[in-house]
Write a protein that holds these residues in place. Structure first.
Motif, PDB file in Angstrom:
ATOM      1  N   THR A 185       0.833  -1.200   0.000  1.00  0.00           N
ATOM      2  CA  THR A 185       0.000   0.000   0.000  1.00  0.00           C
ATOM      3  C   THR A 185       0.866   1.247   0.000  1.00  0.00           C
ATOM      4  O   THR A 185       0.584   2.218  -0.703  1.00  0.00           O
ATOM      5  CB  THR A 185      -0.931  -0.003   1.220  1.00  0.00           C
ATOM      6  OG1 THR A 185      -1.780  -1.150   1.162  1.00  0.00           O
ATOM      7  CG2 THR A 185      -1.798   1.249   1.237  1.00  0.00           C
ATOM      8  N   THR A 186       1.942   1.216   0.781  1.00  0.00           N
ATOM      9  CA  THR A 186       2.852   2.359   0.836  1.00  0.00           C
ATOM     10  C   THR A 186       3.589   2.540  -0.483  1.00  0.00           C
ATOM     11  O   THR A 186       3.660   3.638  -1.044  1.00  0.00           O
ATOM     12  CB  THR A 186       3.875   2.170   1.977  1.00  0.00           C
ATOM     13  OG1 THR A 186       3.171   2.067   3.211  1.00  0.00           O
ATOM     14  CG2 THR A 186       4.840   3.336   2.034  1.00  0.00           C
ATOM     15  N   ARG A 187       4.138   1.455  -1.005  1.00  0.00           N
ATOM     16  CA  ARG A 187       4.951   1.535  -2.222  1.00  0.00           C
ATOM     17  C   ARG A 187       4.118   1.866  -3.458  1.00  0.00           C
ATOM     18  O   ARG A 187       4.620   2.492  -4.397  1.00  0.00           O
ATOM     19  CB  ARG A 187       5.672   0.201  -2.447  1.00  0.00           C
ATOM     20  CG  ARG A 187       6.648  -0.166  -1.346  1.00  0.00           C
ATOM     21  CD  ARG A 187       7.872   0.702  -1.372  1.00  0.00           C
ATOM     22  NE  ARG A 187       8.673   0.445  -2.559  1.00  0.00           N
ATOM     23  CZ  ARG A 187       9.802   1.095  -2.854  1.00  0.00           C
ATOM     24  NH1 ARG A 187      10.220   2.068  -2.063  1.00  0.00           N
ATOM     25  NH2 ARG A 187      10.484   0.799  -3.928  1.00  0.00           N
ATOM     26  N   LEU A 188       2.854   1.445  -3.446  1.00  0.00           N
ATOM     27  CA  LEU A 188       2.016   1.653  -4.626  1.00  0.00           C
ATOM     28  C   LEU A 188       1.076   2.835  -4.469  1.00  0.00           C
ATOM     29  O   LEU A 188       0.174   3.018  -5.286  1.00  0.00           O
ATOM     30  CB  LEU A 188       1.211   0.376  -4.913  1.00  0.00           C
ATOM     31  CG  LEU A 188       2.052  -0.872  -5.184  1.00  0.00           C
ATOM     32  CD1 LEU A 188       1.150  -2.086  -5.362  1.00  0.00           C
ATOM     33  CD2 LEU A 188       2.947  -0.690  -6.400  1.00  0.00           C
ATOM     34  N   ALA A 189       1.284   3.640  -3.442  1.00  0.00           N
ATOM     35  CA  ALA A 189       0.413   4.793  -3.205  1.00  0.00           C
ATOM     36  C   ALA A 189       0.305   5.722  -4.413  1.00  0.00           C
ATOM     37  O   ALA A 189      -0.777   6.259  -4.679  1.00  0.00           O
ATOM     38  CB  ALA A 189       0.908   5.561  -1.977  1.00  0.00           C
ATOM     39  N   PRO A 190       1.392   5.952  -5.181  1.00  0.00           N
ATOM     40  CA  PRO A 190       1.256   6.860  -6.346  1.00  0.00           C
ATOM     41  C   PRO A 190       0.264   6.382  -7.400  1.00  0.00           C
ATOM     42  O   PRO A 190      -0.174   7.173  -8.227  1.00  0.00           O
ATOM     43  CB  PRO A 190       2.684   6.903  -6.925  1.00  0.00           C
ATOM     44  CG  PRO A 190       3.564   6.586  -5.772  1.00  0.00           C
ATOM     45  CD  PRO A 190       2.798   5.567  -4.969  1.00  0.00           C
ATOM     46  N   TRP A 191      -0.071   5.087  -7.374  1.00  0.00           N
ATOM     47  CA  TRP A 191      -1.013   4.562  -8.376  1.00  0.00           C
ATOM     48  C   TRP A 191      -2.451   4.522  -7.872  1.00  0.00           C
ATOM     49  O   TRP A 191      -3.335   4.084  -8.584  1.00  0.00           O
ATOM     50  CB  TRP A 191      -0.574   3.164  -8.811  1.00  0.00           C
ATOM     51  CG  TRP A 191       0.552   3.210  -9.789  1.00  0.00           C
ATOM     52  CD1 TRP A 191       0.470   3.219 -11.150  1.00  0.00           C
ATOM     53  CD2 TRP A 191       1.948   3.265  -9.482  1.00  0.00           C
ATOM     54  NE1 TRP A 191       1.721   3.275 -11.707  1.00  0.00           N
ATOM     55  CE2 TRP A 191       2.656   3.306 -10.712  1.00  0.00           C
ATOM     56  CE3 TRP A 191       2.677   3.288  -8.292  1.00  0.00           C
ATOM     57  CZ2 TRP A 191       4.036   3.363 -10.767  1.00  0.00           C
ATOM     58  CZ3 TRP A 191       4.057   3.351  -8.347  1.00  0.00           C
ATOM     59  CH2 TRP A 191       4.727   3.391  -9.570  1.00  0.00           C
ATOM     60  N   LYS A 192      -2.663   4.984  -6.650  1.00  0.00           N
ATOM     61  CA  LYS A 192      -4.027   4.994  -6.133  1.00  0.00           C
ATOM     62  C   LYS A 192      -4.844   6.067  -6.856  1.00  0.00           C
ATOM     63  O   LYS A 192      -4.298   7.075  -7.301  1.00  0.00           O
ATOM     64  CB  LYS A 192      -4.019   5.273  -4.627  1.00  0.00           C
ATOM     65  CG  LYS A 192      -3.422   4.162  -3.804  1.00  0.00           C
ATOM     66  CD  LYS A 192      -3.384   4.507  -2.334  1.00  0.00           C
ATOM     67  CE  LYS A 192      -4.778   4.632  -1.763  1.00  0.00           C
ATOM     68  NZ  LYS A 192      -4.748   4.854  -0.306  1.00  0.00           N
ATOM     69  N   PRO A 193      -6.159   5.857  -6.979  1.00  0.00           N
ATOM     70  CA  PRO A 193      -6.994   6.868  -7.637  1.00  0.00           C
ATOM     71  C   PRO A 193      -6.814   8.238  -6.990  1.00  0.00           C
ATOM     72  O   PRO A 193      -6.842   8.374  -5.762  1.00  0.00           O
ATOM     73  CB  PRO A 193      -8.418   6.330  -7.417  1.00  0.00           C
ATOM     74  CG  PRO A 193      -8.237   4.854  -7.268  1.00  0.00           C
ATOM     75  CD  PRO A 193      -6.923   4.688  -6.551  1.00  0.00           C
ATOM     76  N   GLY A 194      -6.589   9.242  -7.816  1.00  0.00           N
ATOM     77  CA  GLY A 194      -6.444  10.594  -7.308  1.00  0.00           C
ATOM     78  C   GLY A 194      -5.026  11.012  -7.035  1.00  0.00           C
ATOM     79  O   GLY A 194      -4.759  12.192  -6.774  1.00  0.00           O
ATOM     80  N   ALA A 195      -4.075  10.058  -7.066  1.00  0.00           N
ATOM     81  CA  ALA A 195      -2.671  10.415  -6.824  1.00  0.00           C
ATOM     82  C   ALA A 195      -2.165  11.255  -7.986  1.00  0.00           C
ATOM     83  O   ALA A 195      -2.470  10.997  -9.144  1.00  0.00           O
ATOM     84  CB  ALA A 195      -1.823   9.162  -6.667  1.00  0.00           C
ATOM     85  N   SER A 196      -1.337  12.230  -7.668  1.00  0.00           N
ATOM     86  CA  SER A 196      -0.897  13.171  -8.702  1.00  0.00           C
ATOM     87  C   SER A 196       0.489  12.895  -9.231  1.00  0.00           C
ATOM     88  O   SER A 196       0.901  13.465 -10.228  1.00  0.00           O
ATOM     89  CB  SER A 196      -0.937  14.606  -8.156  1.00  0.00           C
ATOM     90  OG  SER A 196      -0.094  14.714  -7.019  1.00  0.00           O
ATOM     91  N   VAL A 197       1.268  12.030  -8.545  1.00  0.00           N
ATOM     92  CA  VAL A 197       2.622  11.736  -9.001  1.00  0.00           C
ATOM     93  C   VAL A 197       2.826  10.252  -9.022  1.00  0.00           C
ATOM     94  O   VAL A 197       2.182   9.500  -8.307  1.00  0.00           O
ATOM     95  CB  VAL A 197       3.683  12.396  -8.074  1.00  0.00           C
ATOM     96  CG1 VAL A 197       3.610  13.897  -8.170  1.00  0.00           C
ATOM     97  CG2 VAL A 197       3.508  11.935  -6.632  1.00  0.00           C
ATOM     98  N   HIS A 198       3.748   9.792  -9.858  1.00  0.00           N
ATOM     99  CA  HIS A 198       4.095   8.394  -9.945  1.00  0.00           C
ATOM    100  C   HIS A 198       5.418   8.151  -9.245  1.00  0.00           C
ATOM    101  O   HIS A 198       6.197   9.072  -9.030  1.00  0.00           O
ATOM    102  CB  HIS A 198       4.190   7.950 -11.404  1.00  0.00           C
ATOM    103  CG  HIS A 198       2.860   7.897 -12.070  1.00  0.00           C
ATOM    104  ND1 HIS A 198       1.969   6.879 -11.861  1.00  0.00           N
ATOM    105  CD2 HIS A 198       2.262   8.763 -12.919  1.00  0.00           C
ATOM    106  CE1 HIS A 198       0.873   7.106 -12.568  1.00  0.00           C
ATOM    107  NE2 HIS A 198       1.038   8.238 -13.217  1.00  0.00           N
ATOM    108  N   ALA A 199       5.669   6.898  -8.921  1.00  0.00           N
ATOM    109  CA  ALA A 199       6.892   6.552  -8.223  1.00  0.00           C
ATOM    110  C   ALA A 199       8.089   7.011  -9.032  1.00  0.00           C
ATOM    111  O   ALA A 199       8.166   6.792 -10.235  1.00  0.00           O
ATOM    112  CB  ALA A 199       6.966   5.044  -7.993  1.00  0.00           C
ATOM    113  N   GLY A 200       9.044   7.636  -8.335  1.00  0.00           N
ATOM    114  CA  GLY A 200      10.250   8.064  -9.009  1.00  0.00           C
ATOM    115  C   GLY A 200      10.145   9.425  -9.652  1.00  0.00           C
ATOM    116  O   GLY A 200      11.129   9.959 -10.142  1.00  0.00           O
TER     117      GLY A 200
END
Length: 213
Positions: A185-200
């Motif tokens: 859940t922590t590592r994939l948070a950027p892919w959750k609906p509404g997230a504005s940034v992607h990992a990295g």
């Protein structure tokens, strides 16, 4: 002798349970064994491929599992479901594989300090980007929490069944599942609906301006 579909009768084997097929196969019914393997092979292959990370090795271990299934059927005492028993065989093949490589994963400490938030939403996993990220993050996990997460979230086994497959206590399974869910859940948070940034990717807001006003 317990035999399904003897005498050329048009009896559909798909209507029989895994346990009925196993009993018939143990009694010498090759058709029952073929149907049983057809049911179990995809489950086993998905599991071992995810655990070893190599398609060819996964195929080899799946074949070894099927062979062990055939040899072990006469001694199968039905103290668990057939699926649990077969996945237990597959898990032991994976462990043997790592032992042969002298690369047995160390005891897991990676997630010890993480709390357990809500599980990873199943619907988000359908997105291609998230699916790719999930595959990457799973490959970074220690073997035991990865196996626990996969058997629970993908194969749908109960905690008790997972404990049987992996030779763990129910409490240990629960702990591994909570920590692996928290990690993902922590590592994939950027892919959750509404997230504005992607990992990295850097945030659009400069760090120095955060918290002002």
């Amino acid at each position: 002798m317990y035999h399904i579909g003897v005498g050329g009768d048009d009896v559909g084997l798909d209507g029989f349970t895994d346990e009925e097929l196993a009993a018939a196969a143990a009694a010498g019914d090759p058709e029952a064994f073929e149907v049983l393997v057809t049911r179990m092979a995809p489950i086993v292959l998905r599991f071992v491929r995810r655990m070893v990370g190599d398609a060819q090795t996964g195929e080899d271990l799946a074949q070894e599992t099927v062979l062990a299934l055939w040899r072990g059927l006469p001694e199968f005492a039905f103290r668990s479901t057939v699926r649990t028993w077969v996945l237990g065989i597959a898990h032991r093949k994976v462990v043997d594989h790592y032992r042969r490589r002298r690369d047995v994963p160390a005891p897991d400490t990676r997630f010890a300090d993480l709390e357990a938030p809500e599980p990873l939403p199943a619907e988000a996993a359908e997105q291609t980007a998230l699916r790719d990220a999930l595959r990457t993050e799973l490959s970074q996990m220690q073997a035991t929490p990865r196996a626990v997460w996969w058997l629970r979230e993908v194969e749908g086994l109960s905690l008790a069944e997972i404990a049987t497959v992996l030779s763990l206590t129910d409490g240990s399974v629960r702990g591994h599942l909570q920590r692996s869910r928290a990690f993902l859940t922590t590592r994939l948070a950027p892919w959750k609906p509404g997230a504005s940034v992607h990992a990295g990717e850097p945030s659009a807001e400069p760090r120095s301006e955060r918290g002002q006003r």
